[in-house]
Design an enzyme around this catalytic site. Structure first.
Site, PDB file in Angstrom:
ATOM      1  N   ARG A 299     -13.149  -1.042  -1.631  1.00 30.87           N
ATOM      2  CA  ARG A 299     -12.676  -0.772  -0.268  1.00 30.87           C
ATOM      3  C   ARG A 299     -13.716  -0.092   0.642  1.00 30.87           C
ATOM      4  O   ARG A 299     -13.869  -0.506   1.789  1.00 30.87           O
ATOM      5  CB  ARG A 299     -11.373   0.035  -0.302  1.00 30.87           C
TER       6      ARG A 299
ATOM      7  N   ARG B 141       0.815  -1.214   0.000  1.00 28.37           N
ATOM      8  CA  ARG B 141       0.000   0.000   0.000  1.00 28.37           C
ATOM      9  C   ARG B 141       0.854   1.271   0.000  1.00 28.37           C
ATOM     10  O   ARG B 141       0.572   2.214  -0.743  1.00 28.37           O
ATOM     11  CB  ARG B 141      -0.867  -0.026   1.266  1.00 28.37           C
TER      12      ARG B 141
ATOM     13  N   CYS C 264     -26.007  -1.841  -8.786  1.00 28.74           N
ATOM     14  CA  CYS C 264     -27.331  -2.055  -8.212  1.00 28.74           C
ATOM     15  C   CYS C 264     -27.211  -2.592  -6.803  1.00 28.74           C
ATOM     16  O   CYS C 264     -27.494  -3.765  -6.552  1.00 28.74           O
ATOM     17  CB  CYS C 264     -28.118  -3.014  -9.091  1.00 28.74           C
ATOM     18  N   GLU C 265     -26.757  -1.747  -5.919  1.00 31.21           N
ATOM     19  CA  GLU C 265     -26.558  -2.167  -4.545  1.00 31.21           C
ATOM     20  C   GLU C 265     -26.374  -0.922  -3.695  1.00 31.21           C
ATOM     21  O   GLU C 265     -25.570  -0.053  -4.034  1.00 31.21           O
ATOM     22  CB  GLU C 265     -25.311  -3.065  -4.489  1.00 31.21           C
TER      23      GLU C 265
ATOM     24  N   TYR D  87     -14.444  -2.420   3.698  1.00 30.41           N
ATOM     25  CA  TYR D  87     -13.747  -2.049   4.951  1.00 30.41           C
ATOM     26  C   TYR D  87     -14.218  -0.720   5.530  1.00 30.41           C
ATOM     27  O   TYR D  87     -13.535  -0.160   6.381  1.00 30.41           O
ATOM     28  CB  TYR D  87     -12.237  -1.893   4.698  1.00 30.41           C
TER      29      TYR D  87
HETATM   30  N1  LLP Z   1       3.129  -8.941   3.237  1.00 29.09           N
HETATM   31  C1  LLP Z   1       2.130  -9.807   3.491  1.00 29.09           C
HETATM   32  C2  LLP Z   1       2.453 -11.178   3.863  1.00 29.09           C
HETATM   33  C3  LLP Z   1       0.807  -9.398   3.371  1.00 29.09           C
HETATM   34  O1  LLP Z   1      -0.172 -10.256   3.631  1.00 29.09           O
HETATM   35  C4  LLP Z   1       0.510  -8.064   2.980  1.00 29.09           C
HETATM   36  C5  LLP Z   1      -0.857  -7.613   2.808  1.00 29.09           C
HETATM   37  C6  LLP Z   1       1.592  -7.209   2.718  1.00 29.09           C
HETATM   38  C7  LLP Z   1       2.883  -7.678   2.863  1.00 29.09           C
HETATM   39  C8  LLP Z   1       1.401  -5.789   2.272  1.00 29.09           C
HETATM   40  O2  LLP Z   1       0.667  -5.040   3.176  1.00 29.09           O
HETATM   41  P1  LLP Z   1       0.521  -3.471   2.917  1.00 29.09           P
HETATM   42  O3  LLP Z   1       1.891  -2.869   3.073  1.00 29.09           O
HETATM   43  O4  LLP Z   1      -0.008  -3.283   1.551  1.00 29.09           O
HETATM   44  O5  LLP Z   1      -0.419  -3.014   3.951  1.00 29.09           O
HETATM   45  N2  LLP Z   1      -7.170  -5.378   0.614  1.00 29.09           N
HETATM   46  C9  LLP Z   1      -6.859  -4.709   1.869  1.00 29.09           C
HETATM   47  C10 LLP Z   1      -5.442  -4.992   2.316  1.00 29.09           C
HETATM   48  C11 LLP Z   1      -5.077  -6.450   2.415  1.00 29.09           C
HETATM   49  C12 LLP Z   1      -3.664  -6.667   2.813  1.00 29.09           C
HETATM   50  C13 LLP Z   1      -3.240  -8.078   2.617  1.00 29.09           C
HETATM   51  N3  LLP Z   1      -1.881  -8.362   2.925  1.00 29.09           N
HETATM   52  C14 LLP Z   1      -7.136  -3.226   1.718  1.00 29.09           C
HETATM   53  O6  LLP Z   1      -7.611  -2.798   0.665  1.00 29.09           O
HETATM   54  O7  LLP Z   1      -6.938  -2.449   2.650  1.00 29.09           O
END
Ligand code: LLP
Length: 433
Positions: free
Chosen positions: A329, A292, A360-361, A333
């Protein structure tokens, strides 16, 4: 645009229209249509560099689940980050982007034999083993190919980072990894050593996502180092690699105050060095894997406003030409992404609005409690901030809505990096009777 959730080069011109990478968003909408992901190349590269500089001596792996498309991986690879993949598809994309397989890290709690076999075949740098079943599967794959595969064991460190339930992974009750407090990590390392084609070279511990503050990361590092020291003492095993995972929070609205990368790096490295000293360990080869924080802030989504529905005494609904199929998102969330008019500044009397998509939601929200100039009108362009991470990668065709295009902008240049889906694409996998 000041410190906020917008890409680094975002600015308004004298007439109030928003530009990114030296290009007016009105022009992008005209040329490429909406919805459109607009990626600020300078921002993306700058975030890669800030990570490398903020973590001196540490390898940075980009968690490609955040946005796994060829051009993004090419840029991140050019900026000399490693790339973390969690599926055969992400691995395939990274290989197509020309990434050296040795620079890939392969995660996942249920990798298939075919995925593991391809990873071993191409020589993926590190496979992160997540379960006892996977130890056996990977042993067989490696034995069949007559190679010894270096692995990390994913441990679940028992750290409860206070973030949304669906993005927490480090606490004990998790589908990921070998739970430390239940003795599973010890069992895993013993089991791994009985697999002659696997060599445990390190551990991996990721605690969750969109985490603000450095304490959970420091605690994670300490728990992991304590484990390395204990395994050294109890099993005579020296592991030299430690992946501390990703999860650093970013700014989605002006109200978010994430930790600067440099401060985060400093805090973690100080804690690591102190702990290593106390435990008599050499500092292991460290890896962090943000997703992210690398790609999220670089991108905004551009929509066109199609309806403005005023419900006196209730609220005003503003509908755009995309929604939950290009950004799940908010629905999933309760995520808040800052919004702004893009084609003009608008009047300076903001009014509360609910910005919704065209699906449609009722849960199809872009920003439920948003605010826009009161003269907002049909035909205005809306920019939604910080949509580089987990929007395109989680996009769908719900309601058979084609997925948007993405363009990369830099110094006045515009390059398409994902072409817009068309109606025939929607039919491409259908098999009529
Ligand atoms: N490493 C592992 C093992 C992970 O499971 C994840 C994220 C990351 C690194 C990277 O995390 P980040 O730096 O992006 O926070 N779809 C959700 C986020 C799911 C994160 C899954 N794992 C959202 O939109 O907020």
């Amino acid at each position: 645009m000041g410190p906020g959730p917008w890409p680094l080069t975002a600015e308004r011109d004298d007439a109030g229209a928003l530009h990114v990478g030296g290009v007016a968003l009105t022009e992008l909408a005209r040329e490429h249509g909406t919805p459109l992901w607009v990626v600020d190349e300078a921002d993306l590269r700058e975030r890669c560099r800030r990570y490398r500089e903020g973590f001196p001596g540490v390898e940075v792996a980009y968690a490609s689940k955040a946005w796994c498309t060829t051009a993004i991986l090419q840029i991140v690879d050019e900026e000399r980050l490693l790339i973390d993949v969690v599926s055969g598809g992400e691995m395939h994309t990274a290989l197509a982007a020309g990434v050296d397989p040795a620079n890939l890290v392969f995660h996942g709690n249920n990798k298939s034999v075919a995925e593991l076999d391809r990873a071993v075949e191409v020589g993926v740098g590190r496979i992160v083993v997540d379960s006892f079943e996977e130890l056996d599967r990977l042993e067989k794959v490696a034995a069949d190919r007559d190679v010894v595969v270096p692995i990390w064991l994913r441990i679940t460190p028992g750290i409860d980072a206070h973030t949304h339930d669906y993005v927490r992974t480090g606490h004990d009750d998790s589908k990921f990894g070998f739970t430390l407090s239940l003795g599973l990590a010890d069992q895993a390392v013993r089991a791994a050593r009985e697999h002659p084609h696997l060599e445990v070279v390190g551990i991996h511990a990721h605690i969750g996502s969109q985490i603000f503050g450095t304490d959970p990361f420091v605690a994670n590092a300490e728990v992991a180092l304590d484990l390395l020291a204990r395994w050294r003492d109890e099993f005579g095993l020296t592991l030299r690699e430690l992946n501390l995972g990703g999860g650093m929070g970013i700014r989605y609205t002006h109200e978010d105050h994430p930790v600067e990368v440099a401060r985060y790096g400093e805090a973690v490295l100080r804690a690591v060095d102190e702990r290593c000293e106390r435990l008599g360990l050499d500092r292991p080869r460290l890896v962090v894997e943000p997703g992210r924080a690398i790609v999220g802030p670089s991108t905004l989504t551009l929509y066109e406003i199609g309806t403005v529905k005023v419900l006196p005494g209730l609220r005003t609904y503003v509908s755009v030409d995309g929604g939950m199929s290009d950004n799940i998102r908010p629905a999933l969330y309760d995520a808040e992404h800052e919004v702004a008019l893009a084609n003009r500044a608008g009047s300076d009397d903001p009014m509360p609005v609910s910005i919704v998509g065209k699906h449609c939601e009722s849960g199809d929200l872009v920003r439920e409690h948003g605010s826009l100039p009161s003269d907002v009108a049909v035909g205005d362009l809306l920019a939604v901030a910080a949509t580089g991470a987990y929007t395109e990668s989680m996009a769908s065709n719900y309601n058979r809505i084609p997925r948007p295009a993405a363009v990369l902008v830099s110094d006045g240049d515009v390059r398409t990096i994902i072409r817009r889906e068309n109606l025939d694409d929607l039919l491409a996998r259908d098999v009529p009777l």
